[in-house]
Design a protein around this motif. Structure first.
Motif, PDB file in Angstrom:
ATOM      1  N   GLN A 131       0.871  -1.176   0.000  1.00 58.33           N
ATOM      2  CA  GLN A 131       0.000   0.000   0.000  1.00 58.33           C
ATOM      3  C   GLN A 131       0.907   1.225   0.000  1.00 58.33           C
ATOM      4  OE1 GLN A 131      -2.663   0.041   3.302  1.00 58.33           O
ATOM      5  NE2 GLN A 131      -3.884   1.745   2.539  1.00 58.33           N
ATOM      6  N   ILE A 132       0.609   2.210  -0.848  1.00 59.01           N
ATOM      7  CA  ILE A 132       1.456   3.389  -1.007  1.00 59.01           C
ATOM      8  C   ILE A 132       0.617   4.636  -0.798  1.00 59.01           C
ATOM      9  CG2 ILE A 132       3.084   4.606  -2.511  1.00 59.01           C
ATOM     10  CD1 ILE A 132       3.907   1.749  -2.077  1.00 59.01           C
ATOM     11  N   LEU A 133       1.120   5.581   0.008  1.00 60.07           N
ATOM     12  CA  LEU A 133       0.448   6.866   0.205  1.00 60.07           C
ATOM     13  C   LEU A 133       1.487   7.973   0.213  1.00 60.07           C
ATOM     14  CD1 LEU A 133      -1.939   8.741   0.951  1.00 60.07           C
ATOM     15  CD2 LEU A 133      -1.521   8.145   3.352  1.00 60.07           C
ATOM     16  N   ASN A 134       1.301   8.957  -0.651  1.00 66.22           N
ATOM     17  CA  ASN A 134       2.139  10.155  -0.654  1.00 66.22           C
ATOM     18  C   ASN A 134       1.277  11.368  -0.344  1.00 66.22           C
ATOM     19  OD1 ASN A 134       4.403  11.949  -1.175  1.00 66.22           O
ATOM     20  ND2 ASN A 134       3.301  12.499  -3.048  1.00 66.22           N
ATOM     21  N   THR A 135       1.581  12.005   0.782  1.00 64.14           N
ATOM     22  CA  THR A 135       0.914  13.277   1.099  1.00 64.14           C
ATOM     23  C   THR A 135       1.892  14.436   1.065  1.00 64.14           C
ATOM     24  OG1 THR A 135       1.303  13.124   3.485  1.00 64.14           O
ATOM     25  CG2 THR A 135      -0.674  12.033   2.620  1.00 64.14           C
ATOM     26  N   GLY A 136       3.165  14.114   0.839  1.00 67.96           N
ATOM     27  CA  GLY A 136       4.198  15.139   0.855  1.00 67.96           C
ATOM     28  C   GLY A 136       4.611  15.560  -0.533  1.00 67.96           C
ATOM     29  N   THR A 137       5.907  15.849  -0.689  1.00 71.09           N
ATOM     30  CA  THR A 137       6.458  16.342  -1.942  1.00 71.09           C
ATOM     31  C   THR A 137       7.572  15.421  -2.408  1.00 71.09           C
ATOM     32  OG1 THR A 137       5.961  18.627  -1.343  1.00 71.09           O
ATOM     33  CG2 THR A 137       7.598  18.285  -3.064  1.00 71.09           C
ATOM     34  N   ILE A 138       7.504  15.014  -3.670  1.00 68.35           N
ATOM     35  CA  ILE A 138       8.541  14.194  -4.282  1.00 68.35           C
ATOM     36  C   ILE A 138       9.025  14.933  -5.524  1.00 68.35           C
ATOM     37  CG2 ILE A 138       9.129  11.980  -5.332  1.00 68.35           C
ATOM     38  CD1 ILE A 138       6.830  10.732  -3.757  1.00 68.35           C
ATOM     39  N   THR A 139      10.346  15.153  -5.615  1.00 67.88           N
ATOM     40  CA  THR A 139      10.907  15.915  -6.724  1.00 67.88           C
ATOM     41  C   THR A 139      12.146  15.212  -7.249  1.00 67.88           C
ATOM     42  OG1 THR A 139      10.166  17.970  -5.685  1.00 67.88           O
ATOM     43  CG2 THR A 139      11.787  18.173  -7.437  1.00 67.88           C
ATOM     44  N   VAL A 143      -2.645   2.633  -4.390  1.00 67.83           N
ATOM     45  CA  VAL A 143      -1.601   3.636  -4.582  1.00 67.83           C
ATOM     46  C   VAL A 143      -2.292   4.989  -4.605  1.00 67.83           C
ATOM     47  CG1 VAL A 143       0.210   4.496  -6.106  1.00 67.83           C
ATOM     48  CG2 VAL A 143      -0.163   2.028  -5.880  1.00 67.83           C
ATOM     49  N   ILE A 144      -1.925   5.856  -3.648  1.00 70.16           N
ATOM     50  CA  ILE A 144      -2.655   7.107  -3.467  1.00 70.16           C
ATOM     51  C   ILE A 144      -1.669   8.269  -3.468  1.00 70.16           C
ATOM     52  CG2 ILE A 144      -4.189   8.421  -1.947  1.00 70.16           C
ATOM     53  CD1 ILE A 144      -5.031   5.693  -0.719  1.00 70.16           C
ATOM     54  N   ASN A 145      -1.945   9.244  -4.307  1.00 72.32           N
ATOM     55  CA  ASN A 145      -1.169  10.485  -4.267  1.00 72.32           C
ATOM     56  C   ASN A 145      -2.069  11.626  -3.822  1.00 72.32           C
ATOM     57  OD1 ASN A 145       0.996  12.385  -4.690  1.00 72.32           O
ATOM     58  ND2 ASN A 145      -0.127  13.051  -6.523  1.00 72.32           N
ATOM     59  N   ASP A 146      -1.817  12.115  -2.610  1.00 70.47           N
ATOM     60  CA  ASP A 146      -2.507  13.295  -2.100  1.00 70.47           C
ATOM     61  C   ASP A 146      -1.585  14.517  -2.098  1.00 70.47           C
ATOM     62  OD1 ASP A 146      -4.822  11.894  -1.649  1.00 70.47           O
ATOM     63  OD2 ASP A 146      -4.418  11.532   0.481  1.00 70.47           O
ATOM     64  N   GLY A 147      -0.339  14.320  -2.527  1.00 72.92           N
ATOM     65  CA  GLY A 147       0.648  15.392  -2.454  1.00 72.92           C
ATOM     66  C   GLY A 147       1.067  15.889  -3.813  1.00 72.92           C
ATOM     67  N   ASP A 148       2.355  16.272  -3.910  1.00 72.02           N
ATOM     68  CA  ASP A 148       2.889  16.867  -5.131  1.00 72.02           C
ATOM     69  C   ASP A 148       4.066  16.029  -5.626  1.00 72.02           C
ATOM     70  OD1 ASP A 148       1.131  19.076  -4.997  1.00 72.02           O
ATOM     71  OD2 ASP A 148       2.450  20.035  -3.524  1.00 72.02           O
ATOM     72  N   ILE A 149       4.007  15.652  -6.913  1.00 71.50           N
ATOM     73  CA  ILE A 149       5.076  14.898  -7.550  1.00 71.50           C
ATOM     74  C   ILE A 149       5.551  15.689  -8.764  1.00 71.50           C
ATOM     75  CG2 ILE A 149       5.700  12.754  -8.741  1.00 71.50           C
ATOM     76  CD1 ILE A 149       3.466  11.370  -7.161  1.00 71.50           C
ATOM     77  N   SER A 205      -5.354   6.266  -6.895  1.00 62.68           N
ATOM     78  CA  SER A 205      -6.087   7.514  -6.671  1.00 62.68           C
ATOM     79  C   SER A 205      -5.124   8.683  -6.830  1.00 62.68           C
ATOM     80  CB  SER A 205      -6.718   7.542  -5.275  1.00 62.68           C
ATOM     81  OG  SER A 205      -7.662   6.499  -5.122  1.00 62.68           O
ATOM     82  N   GLN A 206      -5.418   9.560  -7.770  1.00 60.39           N
ATOM     83  CA  GLN A 206      -4.628  10.773  -7.977  1.00 60.39           C
ATOM     84  C   GLN A 206      -5.466  11.952  -7.486  1.00 60.39           C
ATOM     85  OE1 GLN A 206      -2.450  12.784  -8.211  1.00 60.39           O
ATOM     86  NE2 GLN A 206      -2.525  14.185  -9.934  1.00 60.39           N
ATOM     87  N   ASN A 207      -5.101  12.441  -6.286  1.00 58.26           N
ATOM     88  CA  ASN A 207      -5.840  13.529  -5.655  1.00 58.26           C
ATOM     89  C   ASN A 207      -5.024  14.812  -5.575  1.00 58.26           C
ATOM     90  OD1 ASN A 207      -7.837  11.511  -5.018  1.00 58.26           O
ATOM     91  ND2 ASN A 207      -6.564  10.917  -3.271  1.00 58.26           N
ATOM     92  N   GLY A 208      -3.752  14.729  -5.952  1.00 57.47           N
ATOM     93  CA  GLY A 208      -2.860  15.874  -5.804  1.00 57.47           C
ATOM     94  C   GLY A 208      -2.393  16.412  -7.141  1.00 57.47           C
ATOM     95  N   THR A 209      -1.072  16.682  -7.228  1.00 56.09           N
ATOM     96  CA  THR A 209      -0.473  17.257  -8.429  1.00 56.09           C
ATOM     97  C   THR A 209       0.640  16.347  -8.920  1.00 56.09           C
ATOM     98  OG1 THR A 209      -0.949  19.514  -7.708  1.00 56.09           O
ATOM     99  CG2 THR A 209       0.755  19.238  -9.375  1.00 56.09           C
ATOM    100  N   ILE A 210       0.632  16.050 -10.215  1.00 56.90           N
ATOM    101  CA  ILE A 210       1.723  15.327 -10.864  1.00 56.90           C
ATOM    102  C   ILE A 210       2.157  16.159 -12.058  1.00 56.90           C
ATOM    103  CG2 ILE A 210       2.445  13.232 -12.055  1.00 56.90           C
ATOM    104  CD1 ILE A 210       0.362  11.691 -10.492  1.00 56.90           C
ATOM    105  N   ASN A 211       3.459  16.456 -12.131  1.00 57.32           N
ATOM    106  CA  ASN A 211       3.965  17.385 -13.132  1.00 57.32           C
ATOM    107  C   ASN A 211       5.225  16.806 -13.775  1.00 57.32           C
ATOM    108  OD1 ASN A 211       5.196  19.490 -14.534  1.00 57.32           O
ATOM    109  ND2 ASN A 211       5.650  20.691 -12.709  1.00 57.32           N
TER     110      ASN A 211
END
Length: 431
Positions: A18-26, A67-73, A105-111
């Motif tokens: 299970q994967i959850l990102n609520t922070g920032t990945i750059t 796999v959930i992205n609540d943050g910024d990638i 689930s893509q709930n944040g920002t992917i750039n």
């Protein structure tokens, strides 16, 4: 779980059941981010490509496989893959899950926007469901002069793009001449595919300067409905005004029905009687030779006014449409009119209304039915008059009507005219 900040020059991989990102990945330019859920995940780098192998979560507990992205990638001009299910592919080729268990689930920002040139690639893929929620932003835009990247949203079952979710892959691609000599080939910039696609968000694949973007929406079956998109549309449905807006923004729209049993495309009655595009192509296609394309009721005219091609491909279910028209304003001596090409296989018939291509220097109507071909109207293929300041050039107008195993019936007249000073041909082929 990442609640903090991860900054890596080359790449980041988050791997687990299970994967959850609520922070920032750059990452640095051209880097990668992989968030993969499964029992077994293997990352490798042969030939500088990233390989992702995953097995589905066995006997999953609640939440396993998510796999959930609540943050910024952010991976400028790079690659981002969020995957839940069974996959083995190069992430640089944007893998699609083919089986297994899990949801994305893509709930944040992917750039993955380009900084000096082309945009990067994003794959959001899952066995069970991919959800892009309201307020999410997923972008693979080109920098000035570059080509758009690619955004793939794929599930073996369901894709939901909620109202307020945004996908952007702007910049387009310069069309390449196809092997047939006249067909422009545009690379896909956004692909949305699943057995059930619930699409209420926005996709911007616009382009300028002679480039075009391309959006592919692929489901078991597809419906084109009248009017504008509601906030809660039915599954596997796109709307007239959305297609018109995309074509007006130099974006090709391709709708694909992929059911093996009878994946059909249905076009409902239009209140204004017409689907009006501009320079973007409008393509309707069944993936297997069992499907058909049907315009219901008093069939709507499908019309492009700025060079957009109109292509339809179907199988046993055949093609039944109203009038099909492509043209450009008479004062426009530069823009080529769109081509009309209809094809059926597996003994599919074709019935249309009037067919008309006017303007430009190369005009083509090609209708090839595997069974009966019936045109209930006139056929016009007419190039522009040659501009007065043009010394020479080739002007061609062509109409081709073929029935492989049936009859050709034209309930109207056929008029094909080419106007050229140096070399012009006007061809009518009926077989």
């Amino acid at each position: 779980v990442n609640d903090g900040t991860i900054n890596a020059a080359e790449g980041v991989a988050l791997i687990g059941r299970q994967i959850l990102n609520t922070g920032t990945i750059t990452t640095g330019e051209g880097g990668f981010v992989v968030m993969a859920a499964g029992d077994r995940v293997l990352l490798g780098e042969p030939g500088s490509h990233i390989l992702v192998e995953m097995n589905s979560v066995a006997l999953p507990e609640e939440g396993d496989g998510d796999v959930i992205n609540d943050g910024d990638i952010s991976a400028p001009a790079g690659t981002v893959v969020l995957a839940a299910g069974d996959v083995f592919a190069s992430a640089m080729e944007l893998p699609k899950v083919s089986s297994g268990t899990g949801a994305v689930s893509q709930n944040g920002t992917i750039n993955v926007n380009g900084t000096t040139g082309d945009g990067g690639g994003i794959s959001l893929t899952a066995a069970d469901e991919v959800v892009l929620s309201s307020g999410s932003l997923t972008t693979a835009n080109a920098a000035t002069g570059g080509d758009a990247g690619l955004v793939v949203v794929h599930s073996e079952d369901r894709v939901t793009i909620e109202a307020g979710a945004q996908i952007q892959a702007t910049g387009g691609h310069t069309p390449e001449q196809g092997s047939g000599g006249f067909e422009d080939v545009v690379e896909t910039t956004v692909e949305v595919s699943g057995d059930y696609v619930n699409f209420a968000g926005s996709i911007d694949a616009s382009a300028t300067g002679g480039k075009r973007g391309k959006i592919v929406i692929d489901a078991l079956d597809m419906t084109v409905a009248n009017g504008t998109m509601p906030t809660t549309p039915p599954d596997n449905t796109v709307y007239e005004k959305w297609i018109e807006a995309q074509s007006g923004a130099a974006t090709d729209v391709e709708l694909v029905a992929h059911s093996r049993d009878a994946g059909n495309i249905t076009v409902e009655d239009m209140v204004d009687g017409e689907i009006t595009g501009v320079s973007g192509d409008i393509v309707l296609r069944t993936k297997y030779d069992t499907g058909g394309i049907t315009f219901l009721g008093d069939p709507a005219t499908i019309h492009t006014t700025g060079g957009g091609n109109i292509y339809m491909l179907a199988g046993e279910g055949g093609i039944t449409t109203g009038d099909i028209v492509t043209d450009v304003p008479s004062y426009d001596k530069i823009t080529e009119s769109g081509k009309i090409r209809l094809l059926t296989t597996n003994y599919g018939s074709i019935t249309t209304g009037t067919l008309s291509v006017t303007g430009g220097s190369y005009d083509e109507i090609s209708v090839i039915a595997d069974s009966d071909l019936t045109i209930n109207g006139d056929i016009y293929t007419t190039t522009n008059q040659v501009p007065s300041d043009t010394d020479q050039g080739v002007w061609q107008a062509r109409t081709c009507l073929v029935s492989t195993h049936g009859d050709v019936v034209v309930n109207g007249e056929i008029q094909v005219e080419a106007h050229g000073k140096d070399n012009s041909t006007a061809d009518i082929h009926i077989d």
